[in-house]
Design an enzyme around this catalytic site. Structure first.
Site, PDB file in Angstrom:
ATOM      1  N   ASN A   1     -55.487  11.349  -6.376  1.00 45.64           N
ATOM      2  CA  ASN A   1     -54.307   9.785  -5.995  1.00 45.64           C
ATOM      3  C   ASN A   1     -53.379   8.853  -7.126  1.00 45.64           C
ATOM      4  O   ASN A   1     -54.770   8.787  -7.941  1.00 45.64           O
ATOM      5  CB  ASN A   1     -55.047   9.702  -5.371  1.00 45.64           C
ATOM      6  CG  ASN A   1     -55.384   8.976  -3.342  1.00 45.64           C
ATOM      7  OD1 ASN A   1     -55.781   8.545  -2.904  1.00 45.64           O
ATOM      8  ND2 ASN A   1     -54.391  10.193  -3.276  1.00 45.64           N
TER       9      ASN A   1
ATOM     10  N   ARG B   1     -11.457  -2.841 -19.848  1.00 45.41           N
ATOM     11  CA  ARG B   1     -11.408  -4.123 -19.674  1.00 45.41           C
ATOM     12  C   ARG B   1     -12.272  -4.094 -18.644  1.00 45.41           C
ATOM     13  O   ARG B   1     -12.777  -5.787 -19.060  1.00 45.41           O
ATOM     14  CB  ARG B   1     -10.212  -4.818 -18.602  1.00 45.41           C
ATOM     15  CG  ARG B   1      -9.644  -6.085 -18.399  1.00 45.41           C
ATOM     16  CD  ARG B   1      -8.874  -6.298 -17.106  1.00 45.41           C
ATOM     17  NE  ARG B   1      -8.081  -5.178 -17.109  1.00 45.41           N
ATOM     18  CZ  ARG B   1      -7.486  -4.904 -15.853  1.00 45.41           C
ATOM     19  NH1 ARG B   1      -7.286  -6.101 -15.182  1.00 45.41           N
ATOM     20  NH2 ARG B   1      -6.850  -4.454 -15.500  1.00 45.41           N
TER      21      ARG B   1
ATOM     22  N   PHE C   1     -51.301   4.475  -3.554  1.00 43.57           N
ATOM     23  CA  PHE C   1     -50.860   5.592  -4.378  1.00 43.57           C
ATOM     24  C   PHE C   1     -48.824   6.085  -3.984  1.00 43.57           C
ATOM     25  O   PHE C   1     -48.732   6.581  -3.649  1.00 43.57           O
ATOM     26  CB  PHE C   1     -51.777   6.810  -3.587  1.00 43.57           C
ATOM     27  CG  PHE C   1     -51.545   7.209  -1.957  1.00 43.57           C
ATOM     28  CD1 PHE C   1     -50.372   7.040  -1.186  1.00 43.57           C
ATOM     29  CD2 PHE C   1     -52.989   6.307  -1.551  1.00 43.57           C
ATOM     30  CE1 PHE C   1     -50.682   7.578   0.602  1.00 43.57           C
ATOM     31  CE2 PHE C   1     -53.111   6.171  -0.411  1.00 43.57           C
ATOM     32  CZ  PHE C   1     -52.013   6.927   0.209  1.00 43.57           C
TER      33      PHE C   1
ATOM     34  N   TYR D   1      -9.407  -0.298 -16.247  1.00 41.38           N
ATOM     35  CA  TYR D   1     -10.514  -0.946 -16.162  1.00 41.38           C
ATOM     36  C   TYR D   1     -11.478  -0.650 -17.193  1.00 41.38           C
ATOM     37  O   TYR D   1     -12.484  -0.926 -17.167  1.00 41.38           O
ATOM     38  CB  TYR D   1     -11.397  -0.620 -14.703  1.00 41.38           C
ATOM     39  CG  TYR D   1      -9.840  -1.835 -13.414  1.00 41.38           C
ATOM     40  CD1 TYR D   1      -9.219  -2.262 -13.920  1.00 41.38           C
ATOM     41  CD2 TYR D   1      -9.940  -1.536 -12.851  1.00 41.38           C
ATOM     42  CE1 TYR D   1      -8.302  -3.017 -12.804  1.00 41.38           C
ATOM     43  CE2 TYR D   1      -9.461  -1.880 -10.690  1.00 41.38           C
ATOM     44  CZ  TYR D   1      -8.780  -3.052 -12.085  1.00 41.38           C
ATOM     45  OH  TYR D   1      -8.111  -3.590 -10.137  1.00 41.38           O
TER      46      TYR D   1
ATOM     47  N   GLU E   1     -50.011  11.656   6.952  1.00 35.19           N
ATOM     48  CA  GLU E   1     -48.625  11.049   6.058  1.00 35.19           C
ATOM     49  C   GLU E   1     -47.609  11.040   6.541  1.00 35.19           C
ATOM     50  O   GLU E   1     -46.932  12.505   5.779  1.00 35.19           O
ATOM     51  CB  GLU E   1     -48.964  11.494   4.357  1.00 35.19           C
ATOM     52  CG  GLU E   1     -50.933  11.709   4.403  1.00 35.19           C
ATOM     53  CD  GLU E   1     -51.108  12.641   3.095  1.00 35.19           C
ATOM     54  OE1 GLU E   1     -50.554  13.467   2.711  1.00 35.19           O
ATOM     55  OE2 GLU E   1     -52.824  12.569   3.152  1.00 35.19           O
TER      56      GLU E   1
ATOM     57  N   TYR F   1     -64.245   7.697   3.578  1.00 34.87           N
ATOM     58  CA  TYR F   1     -62.794   8.698   2.844  1.00 34.87           C
ATOM     59  C   TYR F   1     -63.001   9.092   1.513  1.00 34.87           C
ATOM     60  O   TYR F   1     -63.332   7.785   0.485  1.00 34.87           O
ATOM     61  CB  TYR F   1     -61.626   7.973   2.964  1.00 34.87           C
ATOM     62  CG  TYR F   1     -60.628   8.310   2.761  1.00 34.87           C
ATOM     63  CD1 TYR F   1     -60.433   9.599   3.816  1.00 34.87           C
ATOM     64  CD2 TYR F   1     -59.471   8.756   2.352  1.00 34.87           C
ATOM     65  CE1 TYR F   1     -58.755  11.373   3.562  1.00 34.87           C
ATOM     66  CE2 TYR F   1     -59.151   9.332   1.258  1.00 34.87           C
ATOM     67  CZ  TYR F   1     -58.253  11.291   2.140  1.00 34.87           C
ATOM     68  OH  TYR F   1     -57.680  11.844   2.109  1.00 34.87           O
TER      69      TYR F   1
ATOM     70  N   HIS G   1     -55.582  21.817  -4.078  1.00 33.20           N
ATOM     71  CA  HIS G   1     -54.716  20.956  -4.262  1.00 33.20           C
ATOM     72  C   HIS G   1     -53.582  21.514  -5.904  1.00 33.20           C
ATOM     73  O   HIS G   1     -51.868  20.729  -5.512  1.00 33.20           O
ATOM     74  CB  HIS G   1     -54.159  19.291  -4.149  1.00 33.20           C
ATOM     75  CG  HIS G   1     -54.942  18.461  -3.102  1.00 33.20           C
ATOM     76  ND1 HIS G   1     -56.140  19.093  -2.471  1.00 33.20           N
ATOM     77  CD2 HIS G   1     -54.631  17.138  -2.428  1.00 33.20           C
ATOM     78  CE1 HIS G   1     -56.245  18.484  -1.166  1.00 33.20           C
ATOM     79  NE2 HIS G   1     -54.630  17.540  -1.220  1.00 33.20           N
TER      80      HIS G   1
END
Length: 524
Positions: free
Chosen positions: A198, A285, A330, A282, A415, A56, A86
């Site tokens: 990646n 405290r 990844f 609060y 994916e 791959y 990309h």
């Protein structure tokens, strides 16, 4: 004394060290052993191409195109094309230091020697780091799995002569950078483009900044909270070790001891030791419980981040001649969930700070006037500053929806579960920025309340902190443009002015706020 050297791929990288590399406090290098590992991994990739067995991303397409075979002659073109196809990021560019962190973190991962990248490609990345030629990276477009594909693609466009960089205080094209420096584009070999894009470096770089900035506001929130206790004559008893030993969460114990030490020796505290008030609200405290819980979230993120910074997160990984694994290192889920937790932790520091600001305005503490000003009516005092903190705290609540709770399938379903950690990282920094503003306003109101306790003195820590505030912002006896004061307060928070005062006092008086948990909570 010269700079320390960090050996990429060998030394243990922490968030603090990464920030020091960004600031040029460290130099970076590759040892001969690391260079050998990188070259051996690169040779394995070349052998895969020669043999033609499908692996791959080396001689196949990407994502849903993983069954498409790529010829030997086209494997290099494939890697150049992936950076271009990309590079689809949108939005404003990320901060230069975050983009530089991305380069550093990617260099650390590639130097492990499991990515099949060429040594010269890694050396070019190191050149960019050392010479502050930092690529321009859009902030939006990553879903936080299959790697931070879009931002990493933009980050490495300059390697092939494309994209833009910030260099010597201007944004220029990579072509212009090459003319200035004499560099030339790199021809990427098989797998190199995929190895570059990646990985989780966009998420992790944001997480480094979250760890650093959240650490800063946690430390300052304790000091500012202690000053507000003084101003409003709060009780020191909720900070006693006897109480926290019965519920010994590390963060709670650490905060309680810090605040108790900050209040030590205070005339202000002694002046109301026999008062009839039974307990405080609060937000006063429960400072140890709330601040302590946020410290636990910070520690969780820090610990996970260190694993990530020293991991190999691209795909596939080259184990040896016989084994190449296409897996999921990844995937950003480990950091995505922790970033959402840290985002909530930061928001809560702002939330409780806003409540203390509100308390300071009520006029229910003896000697402290309503709205922190004696002559009100004609003057509104500090009333509207709390509107701002309310707005910021509310905005943060809207930003706290966990990004990691969402997943949208991508890559035509290949994916089909993604982390959205890239969004979580950006949101966490946005929340922390808002909390810095809230704490700045609490610092101003606490200093104003503190003033009404004069001529009584606090302990040596808080008196010096108050003096440092007054060097920047004067006591307000009547209305003025408080936005100017707020800007000065924000600058003090960002510059960590009050933490620097604490460090100076400790050095001058040979005293310390350290606790048995300081090593965990004060170092990153």
């Amino acid at each position: 004394m010269g700079k320390q050297t960090f050996k990429l791929g060998e030394d243990w990288l922490t968030a603090g060290t990464a920030m020091q590399i960004v600031n040029h406090d460290y130099t970076i290098t590759l040892s001969k052993a690391t260079e050998h590992k990188i070259n051996e991994s690169w040779k394995i990739v070349q052998n895969i191409v020669e043999k033609g067995h499908p692996v791959y991303g080396i001689n196949t397409g990407f994502g849903p195109l993983c069954t498409t075979k790529i010829s030997k002659s086209e494997t290099n073109i494939l890697q150049t094309n992936i950076l271009q196809s990309h590079s689809v990021g949108v939005g404003e560019p990320i901060a230069k230091d975050i983009a530089k962190l991305m380069l550093i973190l990617k260099a650390q991962s590639l130097a492990k020697g499991y990515s099949g990248i060429a040594l010269n490609t890694l050396r070019r990345i190191i050149w960019h780091i050392e010479n502050d030629a930092i690529p321009v990276v859009p902030s939006q477009g990553s879903v936080g799995a299959s790697g931070d594909l879009a931002p990493l693609s933009h980050l490495f466009l300059p390697l092939i002569g494309l994209g833009k960089v910030e260099y010597k205080n201007e944004t220029i094209t990579t072509e212009a950078l090459f003319k200035k420096t004499g560099l030339a584009a790199i021809e990427l070999g098989p797998k190199e483009g995929l190895a570059l894009i990646n990985g989780t470096q966009f998420i992790a770089a944001h997480a480094v900044k979250v760890v650093a900035q959240l650490h800063s506001i946690l430390g300052q929130a304790d000091v500012i909270g202690a000053m507000m206790i003084e101003g409003l004559q709060g009780s020191v008893k909720p900070f006693y070790n006897e109480l926290h030993a019965l519920r010994p969460f590390k963060g709670n114990v650490h905060v309680a001891k810090r605040v108790k030490k900050l209040l030590k020796g205070s005339e202000i505290m002694e002046a109301h030791v026999d008062c009839e008030k039974v307990q405080d609200p609060y937000s006063i405290r429960c400072i140890p419980q709330v601040h302590g819980a946020s410290r636990a979230a910070w520690l969780h993120l820090k610990e996970l981040l260190e694993v990530e910074l020293n991991s190999v997160t691209d795909n596939p990984v080259i184990i040896d001649e016989e084994l190449t694994i296409s897996g999921g290192n990844f995937h950003g889920q480990p950091l995505a969930m922790a970033l959402d937790y840290a985002c909530l932790a930061a928001s809560e520091i702002g939330n409780i700070s806003d409540r203390r600001i509100y308390l300071s305005l009520e006029g229910n503490s003896p000697g402290v006037p309503k709205l922190l000003m004696n002559d009100t009516g004609i003057n509104s005092g500090y009333m509207i500053l709390q509107y701002t903190t309310a707005a910021l705290a509310s905005e943060n609540k809207g930003l706290c929806f966990p990004s990691s709770a969402d997943s949208i399938p991508t890559s035509l379903g290949q994916e089909d579960h993604v982390s959205m950690g890239s969004i979580g990282g950006r949101k966490a920094l946005q929340v922390i920025g808002n909390v810095e503003k809230i704490l700045a306003i609490e610092l101003l109101t606490a200093a104003q309340a503190f003033e009404f306790r004069k001529p009584l003195k606090s302990g040596i820590y808080l008196d010096e902190v108050h003096n440092a505030v007054r060097e920047q912002v004067a006591f307000a006896s009547k209305d003025r443009v408080f936005a100017d004061d707020i800007e000065k307060g924000i600058a003090m928070i960002k510059d960590q002015t009050i933490l620097k005062v604490i460090d100076r006092v400790q050095s001058e008086h040979n005293i310390s706020l350290k606790t048995k948990h300081s090593e965990e909570f004060e170092n990153y």
